[in-house]
Design a protein around this motif. Structure first.
Motif, PDB file in Angstrom:
ATOM      1  N   SER A  94       0.506  -0.966  -0.121  1.00  0.00           N
ATOM      2  CA  SER A  94       0.386  -0.251  -0.166  1.00  0.00           C
ATOM      3  C   SER A  94       0.974   1.504   0.151  1.00  0.00           C
ATOM      4  CB  SER A  94      -1.072  -0.260   0.945  1.00  0.00           C
ATOM      5  OG  SER A  94      -1.896  -1.225   1.375  1.00  0.00           O
ATOM      6  N   TRP A  95       0.756   2.084  -1.093  1.00  0.00           N
ATOM      7  CA  TRP A  95       1.532   3.228  -0.885  1.00  0.00           C
ATOM      8  C   TRP A  95       0.624   4.384  -1.095  1.00  0.00           C
ATOM      9  CZ3 TRP A  95       5.083   1.988  -6.036  1.00  0.00           C
ATOM     10  CH2 TRP A  95       5.977   1.262  -5.976  1.00  0.00           C
ATOM     11  N   THR A  96       1.087   5.914  -0.729  1.00  0.00           N
ATOM     12  CA  THR A  96       0.434   7.196  -0.863  1.00  0.00           C
ATOM     13  C   THR A  96       1.454   7.395  -2.179  1.00  0.00           C
ATOM     14  OG1 THR A  96       2.211   8.508   0.289  1.00  0.00           O
ATOM     15  CG2 THR A  96       0.429   7.745   1.369  1.00  0.00           C
ATOM     16  N   ASP A  97       0.712   8.570  -3.019  1.00  0.00           N
ATOM     17  CA  ASP A  97       0.250   8.876  -3.837  1.00  0.00           C
ATOM     18  C   ASP A  97       2.003   9.520  -5.139  1.00  0.00           C
ATOM     19  OD1 ASP A  97      -2.023   8.425  -4.844  1.00  0.00           O
ATOM     20  OD2 ASP A  97      -3.056  10.519  -4.942  1.00  0.00           O
ATOM     21  N   MET A  98       2.736   9.836  -3.078  1.00  0.00           N
ATOM     22  CA  MET A  98       3.821  10.258  -3.909  1.00  0.00           C
ATOM     23  C   MET A  98       5.087   8.999  -3.428  1.00  0.00           C
ATOM     24  SD  MET A  98       6.637  12.610  -3.781  1.00  0.00           S
ATOM     25  CE  MET A  98       5.536  13.754  -3.957  1.00  0.00           C
ATOM     26  N   VAL A  99       4.656   8.121  -3.620  1.00  0.00           N
ATOM     27  CA  VAL A  99       5.783   7.301  -3.538  1.00  0.00           C
ATOM     28  C   VAL A  99       5.377   6.477  -4.794  1.00  0.00           C
ATOM     29  CG1 VAL A  99       6.380   4.151  -2.566  1.00  0.00           C
ATOM     30  CG2 VAL A  99       5.136   6.201  -1.552  1.00  0.00           C
ATOM     31  N   TYR A 100       4.294   6.798  -5.051  1.00  0.00           N
ATOM     32  CA  TYR A 100       3.822   6.311  -6.897  1.00  0.00           C
ATOM     33  C   TYR A 100       4.575   7.244  -7.729  1.00  0.00           C
ATOM     34  CZ  TYR A 100      -0.494   3.041  -6.115  1.00  0.00           C
ATOM     35  OH  TYR A 100      -1.362   2.406  -5.694  1.00  0.00           O
ATOM     36  N   GLU A 101       4.297   8.852  -7.037  1.00  0.00           N
ATOM     37  CA  GLU A 101       5.380   9.925  -7.943  1.00  0.00           C
ATOM     38  C   GLU A 101       6.651   9.340  -7.694  1.00  0.00           C
ATOM     39  OE1 GLU A 101       6.289  14.846  -7.112  1.00  0.00           O
ATOM     40  OE2 GLU A 101       3.947  13.591  -7.286  1.00  0.00           O
ATOM     41  N   LEU A 102       7.080   8.898  -7.227  1.00  0.00           N
ATOM     42  CA  LEU A 102       8.923   8.901  -6.986  1.00  0.00           C
ATOM     43  C   LEU A 102       8.987   7.395  -7.654  1.00  0.00           C
ATOM     44  CD1 LEU A 102       9.887   8.948  -2.763  1.00  0.00           C
ATOM     45  CD2 LEU A 102       9.928  10.309  -4.990  1.00  0.00           C
ATOM     46  N   PHE A 103       8.336   6.492  -7.886  1.00  0.00           N
ATOM     47  CA  PHE A 103       8.961   4.877  -8.816  1.00  0.00           C
ATOM     48  C   PHE A 103       7.889   5.637 -10.376  1.00  0.00           C
ATOM     49  CE2 PHE A 103       9.018   3.371  -4.902  1.00  0.00           C
ATOM     50  CZ  PHE A 103      10.211   2.245  -5.007  1.00  0.00           C
ATOM     51  N   LEU A 153       4.947   6.281 -11.555  1.00  0.00           N
ATOM     52  CA  LEU A 153       3.736   5.319 -11.766  1.00  0.00           C
ATOM     53  C   LEU A 153       2.710   6.059 -11.457  1.00  0.00           C
ATOM     54  CD1 LEU A 153       5.004   2.198  -9.587  1.00  0.00           C
ATOM     55  CD2 LEU A 153       4.343   1.864 -12.598  1.00  0.00           C
ATOM     56  N   ALA A 154       1.789   5.927 -12.107  1.00  0.00           N
ATOM     57  CA  ALA A 154       0.295   6.959 -11.976  1.00  0.00           C
ATOM     58  C   ALA A 154      -0.491   6.243 -10.374  1.00  0.00           C
ATOM     59  CB  ALA A 154      -0.670   5.997 -13.401  1.00  0.00           C
ATOM     60  N   PRO A 155      -0.179   7.012 -10.205  1.00  0.00           N
ATOM     61  CA  PRO A 155      -1.494   6.158  -8.859  1.00  0.00           C
ATOM     62  C   PRO A 155      -2.666   5.326  -8.448  1.00  0.00           C
ATOM     63  CG  PRO A 155      -1.467   9.135  -8.828  1.00  0.00           C
ATOM     64  CD  PRO A 155      -1.194   8.166 -10.122  1.00  0.00           C
ATOM     65  N   GLN A 156      -2.552   4.730  -7.643  1.00  0.00           N
ATOM     66  CA  GLN A 156      -3.616   3.499  -7.432  1.00  0.00           C
ATOM     67  C   GLN A 156      -3.374   2.120  -8.572  1.00  0.00           C
ATOM     68  OE1 GLN A 156      -5.617   3.674  -5.351  1.00  0.00           O
ATOM     69  NE2 GLN A 156      -4.388   5.848  -5.010  1.00  0.00           N
ATOM     70  N   THR A 157      -2.050   2.211  -9.008  1.00  0.00           N
ATOM     71  CA  THR A 157      -1.444   1.503  -9.403  1.00  0.00           C
ATOM     72  C   THR A 157      -1.769   0.199  -9.171  1.00  0.00           C
ATOM     73  OG1 THR A 157      -0.108   2.921 -11.579  1.00  0.00           O
ATOM     74  CG2 THR A 157       0.178  -0.017 -11.543  1.00  0.00           C
ATOM     75  N   PRO A 158      -2.050  -1.334  -9.701  1.00  0.00           N
ATOM     76  CA  PRO A 158      -2.102  -2.785  -9.193  1.00  0.00           C
ATOM     77  C   PRO A 158      -0.368  -2.885  -8.725  1.00  0.00           C
ATOM     78  CG  PRO A 158      -3.622  -2.145 -10.857  1.00  0.00           C
ATOM     79  CD  PRO A 158      -3.312  -0.946 -10.727  1.00  0.00           C
ATOM     80  N   LEU A 159      -0.716  -3.314  -7.626  1.00  0.00           N
ATOM     81  CA  LEU A 159       1.006  -3.224  -7.410  1.00  0.00           C
ATOM     82  C   LEU A 159       1.103  -4.130  -6.709  1.00  0.00           C
ATOM     83  CD1 LEU A 159       1.678  -0.398  -4.661  1.00  0.00           C
ATOM     84  CD2 LEU A 159       2.625  -0.552  -7.058  1.00  0.00           C
ATOM     85  N   THR A 160       2.495  -5.165  -7.277  1.00  0.00           N
ATOM     86  CA  THR A 160       3.230  -6.643  -6.571  1.00  0.00           C
ATOM     87  C   THR A 160       3.986  -6.162  -5.984  1.00  0.00           C
ATOM     88  OG1 THR A 160       4.121  -6.978  -8.531  1.00  0.00           O
ATOM     89  CG2 THR A 160       0.897  -7.720  -8.056  1.00  0.00           C
TER      90      THR A 160
END
Length: 317
Positions: A48-57, A59-66
């Motif tokens: 589970s990530w906040t939007d900023m972690v998606y930004e660091l990688f 990736l678009a927010p709420q992109t499915p993560l594995t």
């Protein structure tokens, strides 16, 4: 590293308006510092990530993560180190901090600082969580400072500071070092500066650095140690071998600089000394420096080698 779950803001403990204000400040501060919050539940490894972690990688927010796919974005060395500290944290309950290098989903190279805490229930780790912060600018600045300390900014050769450290180390090493020091000084450089100006002088030094590096491609170190002064540390089997190296330097750093009034010839003088056990770096440098003085006093465009004082040195080529 200690982690206090009770530090999370509780909307029941304070007024809703104040809570929303504090949460807004919290979110803005984290965004300004490029910090995001993450968690991974155990043992199913759900992220589970906040939007900023998606930004660091990237990736678009709420992109499915594995976790398996995200790990592919870390460099191999970082991935190895992350596996080590993460496994230890889950086993011991002690958190960690790690600077990790990633190549984002868009191919951008980035450094992130990962901080982690582990939560236990009934004696077993149930989740690992913490923050991820973009520290790319910090890492870039540190690398620039290192480059400035270790390399000459004009020529790209090793700096005097790094040269002195390495030279002192090999002079202090026990046994036969099998190396030599060559001090190189340009003949004619002052005329370039006086006639064409400092920009032409800088170009001349850059050319000298390139020519010197080509002349001694197998050198242990090539450094700029002064205005138009350079130093080379090279593997050396004998006096004869050192003479061949010095001759290559003299021939390699010999060219002309055209001017509207005349052509300026750049030549080179070299003083060299074999590095032998039991002699201080100061003494060896002084021997090479005397050789350089003799070469310049004898008409320049040549070399002089200080005779070794250790008679047992292998004189065979």
């Amino acid at each position: 590293m200690s982690c206090d779950g009770n530090a999370i803001l509780d909307p029941q403990a304070i007024g809703s308006r104040e809570f929303l204000h504090l949460r807004e400040l919290f979110d803005r501060s984290f965004k300004a510092a490029r910090i995001g919050v993450w968690e991974c539940s155990l043992p199913d490894q759900t992220l589970s990530w906040t939007d900023m972690v998606y930004e660091l990688f990237d990736l678009a927010p709420q992109t499915p993560l594995t976790r398996e796919e995200i790990l592919k974005l870390y460099t191999p060395e970082t991935r190895r180190r992350l596996d080590e500290v993460r496994e230890k944290a889950i086993r011991t309950g002690q958190g960690f901090s790690l600077d990790a290098q990633i190549i984002t989903a868009r191919g951008n190279h980035r450094w992130i600082r990962i901080t982690a805490c582990v939560e236990f229930a009934n004696g077993a780790a149930t989740r690992i969580f913490g923050m991820k912060q973009d520290v790319t600018a910090e890492k870039t600045m540190v690398e620039q400072l290192r480059q400035q300390a270790e390399y000459d900014m004009l020529t790209g050769l090793t700096s005097r500071t790094r040269f002195e450290t390495f030279f002192n180390e090999i002079c202090a090493a026990e046994g036969r070092t099998g190396r030599a020091l060559l001090l190189v000084d340009l003949d004619g450089f002052k005329s370039v500066n006086d006639t064409l100006g400092h920009q032409a002088g800088d170009d001349c030094l850059k050319t000298a650095g390139r020519r010197l590096s080509r002349a001694v491609p197998k050198a242990n170190m090539v450094a700029r140690i002064g205005g138009d002064e350079f130093a080379v540390i090279h593997e050396c089997l004998s006096i004869e071998h050192l003479a061949k190296i010095a001759d290559r330097v003299v021939r390699g750093l010999n060219w002309t600089v055209p001017t509207p009034a005349k052509t300026i010839r750049i030549a080179t003088s070299v003083g060299a000394a074999i590095i032998v056990p039991g002699h201080s770096s100061k003494d060896i440098f002084a021997k090479a420096d005397r050789g350089l003085y003799e070469a310049k006093s004898s008409g320049k465009n040549g070399f002089r080698i200080a005779p070794p004082t250790w008679s047992a040195y292998n004189a065979a080529p």
